[in-house]
Motif scaffolding. Structure first.
Motif, short mmCIF file in Angstrom:
data_model
loop_
_atom_site.label_atom_id
_atom_site.label_comp_id
_atom_site.label_asym_id
_atom_site.label_seq_id
_atom_site.Cartn_x
_atom_site.Cartn_y
_atom_site.Cartn_z
N ALA A 139 0.85 -1.24 -0.07
CA ALA A 139 -0.02 -0.20 -0.15
C ALA A 139 0.94 1.38 0.10
CB ALA A 139 -0.95 0.02 1.32
N LEU A 140 0.35 2.34 -0.98
CA LEU A 140 1.09 3.40 -0.73
C LEU A 140 0.03 4.60 -0.62
CD1 LEU A 140 3.03 2.73 -4.30
CD2 LEU A 140 3.94 2.89 -1.90
N ARG A 141 0.81 5.85 -0.48
CA ARG A 141 -0.21 6.95 -0.32
C ARG A 141 -0.98 7.39 -1.58
NH1 ARG A 141 0.11 12.18 2.64
NH2 ARG A 141 2.26 11.86 3.09
N VAL A 142 -2.09 7.78 -1.30
CA VAL A 142 -3.09 7.91 -2.23
C VAL A 142 -3.11 9.56 -2.61
CG1 VAL A 142 -5.58 8.01 -3.00
CG2 VAL A 142 -4.77 6.09 -1.77
N LEU A 143 -2.79 9.76 -3.99
CA LEU A 143 -2.43 11.28 -4.63
C LEU A 143 -3.73 11.27 -5.56
CD1 LEU A 143 0.55 12.88 -5.35
CD2 LEU A 143 -1.47 13.25 -6.66
N ILE A 144 -4.68 12.18 -5.66
CA ILE A 144 -5.75 12.64 -6.43
C ILE A 144 -5.65 13.79 -7.00
CG2 ILE A 144 -8.26 12.76 -6.60
CD1 ILE A 144 -8.51 11.26 -3.90
N THR A 145 -5.77 13.85 -8.26
CA THR A 145 -5.88 14.99 -9.27
C THR A 145 -6.82 15.42 -9.96
OG1 THR A 145 -3.43 14.63 -9.56
CG2 THR A 145 -4.35 15.99 -11.15
N THR A 146 -7.71 16.25 -9.86
CA THR A 146 -9.00 16.72 -10.51
C THR A 146 -9.19 18.01 -10.75
OG1 THR A 146 -11.28 16.28 -10.46
CG2 THR A 146 -10.03 16.47 -8.33
N PRO A 147 -9.82 18.57 -11.86
CA PRO A 147 -10.20 19.94 -11.98
C PRO A 147 -11.37 20.31 -11.26
CG PRO A 147 -10.76 18.69 -13.93
CD PRO A 147 -9.89 17.76 -12.95
N HIS A 148 -11.98 19.26 -10.65
CA HIS A 148 -13.24 19.56 -9.84
C HIS A 148 -12.90 19.55 -8.39
CE1 HIS A 148 -15.02 17.55 -13.83
NE2 HIS A 148 -15.00 18.84 -13.76
N GLY A 149 -11.75 19.54 -7.97
CA GLY A 149 -11.61 19.66 -6.48
C GLY A 149 -11.69 21.12 -6.01
N SER A 150 -11.42 21.09 -4.59
CA SER A 150 -11.58 22.38 -3.71
C SER A 150 -10.64 23.36 -4.09
CB SER A 150 -11.75 22.04 -2.25
OG SER A 150 -10.26 21.68 -1.84
N LEU A 151 -11.04 24.79 -3.75
CA LEU A 151 -9.91 25.85 -4.11
C LEU A 151 -8.90 25.81 -2.93
CD1 LEU A 151 -12.68 28.24 -5.17
CD2 LEU A 151 -11.38 26.45 -6.52
N ARG A 200 -3.61 24.04 -5.59
CA ARG A 200 -4.74 24.31 -6.55
C ARG A 200 -3.75 25.30 -7.50
NH1 ARG A 200 -9.49 22.64 -9.27
NH2 ARG A 200 -10.32 24.64 -10.20
N GLU A 201 -3.52 24.74 -8.76
CA GLU A 201 -2.76 25.41 -9.80
C GLU A 201 -3.37 25.25 -11.11
OE1 GLU A 201 1.19 23.90 -9.01
OE2 GLU A 201 1.56 25.38 -7.42
N HIS A 202 -3.34 26.47 -12.08
CA HIS A 202 -3.81 26.43 -13.20
C HIS A 202 -5.15 25.46 -13.56
CE1 HIS A 202 0.01 27.96 -14.03
NE2 HIS A 202 0.47 27.01 -13.44
N GLY A 203 -5.81 25.86 -12.60
CA GLY A 203 -7.40 25.06 -12.56
C GLY A 203 -7.42 23.56 -12.09
N ILE A 204 -6.36 23.07 -11.75
CA ILE A 204 -6.19 21.44 -11.20
C ILE A 204 -5.86 21.49 -9.72
CG2 ILE A 204 -5.12 19.52 -11.56
CD1 ILE A 204 -6.58 20.26 -14.01
N THR A 205 -6.64 20.70 -9.11
CA THR A 205 -6.47 20.42 -7.71
C THR A 205 -5.68 19.22 -7.40
OG1 THR A 205 -8.63 21.50 -6.82
CG2 THR A 205 -7.62 19.76 -5.26
N ARG A 206 -4.60 19.22 -6.75
CA ARG A 206 -3.76 17.91 -6.61
C ARG A 206 -3.79 17.88 -5.05
NH1 ARG A 206 0.30 15.12 -9.42
NH2 ARG A 206 2.20 14.44 -8.14
N PHE A 207 -4.21 16.76 -4.62
CA PHE A 207 -4.20 16.34 -3.08
C PHE A 207 -3.79 15.27 -2.71
CE2 PHE A 207 -6.90 14.91 0.66
CZ PHE A 207 -6.31 15.75 1.76
#
Length: 486
Positions: free
Chosen positions: A324-336, A353-360
């Motif tokens: 198991a590894l850390r889960v990283l989610i990338t989406t334009p529909h994420g929070s600000l 949140r950069e260039h309209g993309i959320t990376r969490f």
């Protein structure tokens, strides 16, 4: 009426109201609203909000009770360009006060009393025009954080869910979620963005587990969003079969096949979907329909929704139990992002949140099963050290969930003596020693130091197990044992 700001959710509900003015929109305990009346109330709230002269993006609080006022108050505030923070009036006052102080709202809308007034806050928060709502995290693991949700992200999820579940005009959707948690927007907006019916359960139903199944059956509910541990309590008492239920969507906690099997016995026609997505990524980013022949153990959360991506990246600490590894989610529909002052530097580094993309970068640990489905097997902070060795407390909970008599489980490490204690709900207290013996084979050296049976596990208002409160109760119990021994 020309609205002060374009909100995609408001515009969608407005179009639905124009198409179906005579259809039922909201069903409460005391009244039923059609879409015409709902939209008239939205307009009335917008006009009142406009009289405050607040700048677009200003944060306002919406106090929500048992009535049908929440939908129109939320939509009216959004139509006026304001950013609502929903607060459940049924929450403990200490929790409300903490959220209020951190949020700094400029005004308060009392949804069921039809009242609006400025708060007198000298420095109210103003947020970006893309903001659609503010929510505070549940506080399951740490101090609640203020999260700025994206209006377009809400509608993107709702459009996916409408298509995936075939939600149509007239579809009956239940609202059993506390308004203070972001998942309420699944309940609140799914029906109103599709011409369906929003059925709002009052607190007498929400806070009385044996009343829930009868309420679902009485209202002919077709779509339900639920938290596993809370829904397990609904099954304790013998209730009616809910034949109307087409879809049950679980989220917020690990979902085990044993609970799915029990739930299907109560709702034999339901299809069960497991959703996953932290609040930072907007409602849910993964989904998996649970097959009829699922096993009793942990179920996958599946594959990403459209325009979402998952990466599994190394993180410390590591576990000897699998890859198991850390889960990283990338989406334009994420929070600000987070409300300034409500999160730690580490939180800020993990949410971008950069260039309209959320990376969490989540705190969850995951792996892909042979079919390519994401499985959430624990959290980074579920690995705790005992006598120099890491133990995965979520692995302990998963093993406990395999035992038929256990309705819910929560494992914590005590601060008083570093013991790992498993608290379970369901069996007779005298069964604790037997449960401990039965866990030895599946867990090996990860076996908890003790098993404690509680009448009921404390839950957060959103339905998740209150891990912090469980730890406090067990620490108090350990202190009392020490005093008696002394």
């Amino acid at each position: 009426m020309a609205h002060a700001a374009r909100c995609p959710v408001v515009e969608r509900v407005g179009r639905i109201a124009a198409l179906h003015p005579d259809r039922t929109a909201v069903v409460g305990t005391a009244e039923v609203l059609d879409y015409r009346e709902l939209w008239l109330r939205v307009d009335a709230w917008w006009e009142r909000c406009a009289t405050l002269g607040l700048a677009p993006g200003t944060l306002v609080a919406v106090l929500c009770g048992d009535g049908t006022g929440l939908p129109s108050a939320f939509l009216g505030a959004r139509a006026a360009g304001l950013v609502p923070l929903l607060i459940d009036e049924g929450l403990p006052q200490s929790g409300v006060d903490a959220v209020w102080e951190a949020a700094r709202p400029a005004a308060v809308l009392r949804a069921d009393k039809d009242e609006l007034e400025p708060t007198g806050e000298p420095n109210p928060r103003t947020l970006p025009t893309e903001a659609g709502y503010v929510v505070f995290s549940s506080g399951t693991q740490d101090t609640p954080k203020g999260i700025v949700g994206q209006a377009a992200g809400l509608l993107a999820f709702l459009d996916w869910e409408i298509a995936e579940l075939d939600v149509r005009p007239g579809t009956r959707v239940a609202m059993l979620t506390s308004p203070s948690f972001d998942v309420v927007y699944r309940d609140l907006l799914l029906p109103l963005c599709s011409g369906g019916e929003l059925h709002i359960a009052n607190q007498a139903v929400r806070f009385t587990p044996p009343a829930v199944l009868p309420w679902l059956a009485e209202h002919g509910i077709e779509v339900l969003h639920a938290v596993p541990s809370l829904s397990a309590r609904w099954l304790v008492a013998d209730g009616p079969t809910v034949d109307s239920l087409r879809y049950t969507l679980f989220a917020g906690e690990p979902l085990y096949g044993r609970h799915v099997q029990r739930w299907r016995a109560a709702a034999p026609r339901t299809r069960v979907v497991n959703l996953y997505g932290p609040s930072e990524t907007t409602l849910a980013r993964f989904h998996h329909e649970i097959p009829a022949d699922c096993g009793p153990g942990l179920q996958p959360v599946g594959r990403p929704l459209p325009n979402a991506r998952v990466d599994l990246v190394p993180a410390e600490p590591t576990s000897e139990h699998g890859d198991a590894l850390r889960v990283l989610i990338t989406t334009p529909h994420g929070s600000l992002g987070y409300l300034p002052g409500t999160c730690s530097p580490d939180d800020l580094s993990r949410l971008r949140r950069e260039h309209g993309i959320t990376r969490f970068q989540t705190q969850d640990r995951g792996l892909l099963d042979p079919e390519g489905n994401l499985v959430i097997v624990g959290r980074l902070d579920s690995l705790v050290k005992r006598r120099g060795t890491f133990v995965d407390i979520m692995r302990i909970e998963a093993a406990a969930a395999e035992l038929a008599e256990v309705r819910a489980a929560c494992c914590v490490q005590l601060t008083s003596n570093s013991e790992i204690v498993l608290a379970v709900e369901g069996p007779d207290p005298a069964a604790a020693a037997g449960l401990h013996r039965r866990l030895r084979a599946p867990l090996g050296r990860d076996i908890p130091d003790r098993v404690v049976v509680l009448p009921t596990l404390p839950l957060l208002p959103g339905g998740k197990a209150d891990r912090r409160r469980v730890r406090e109760l067990l620490n108090l119990e350990e202190t009392a044992r020490g005093l008696q021994g002394g």
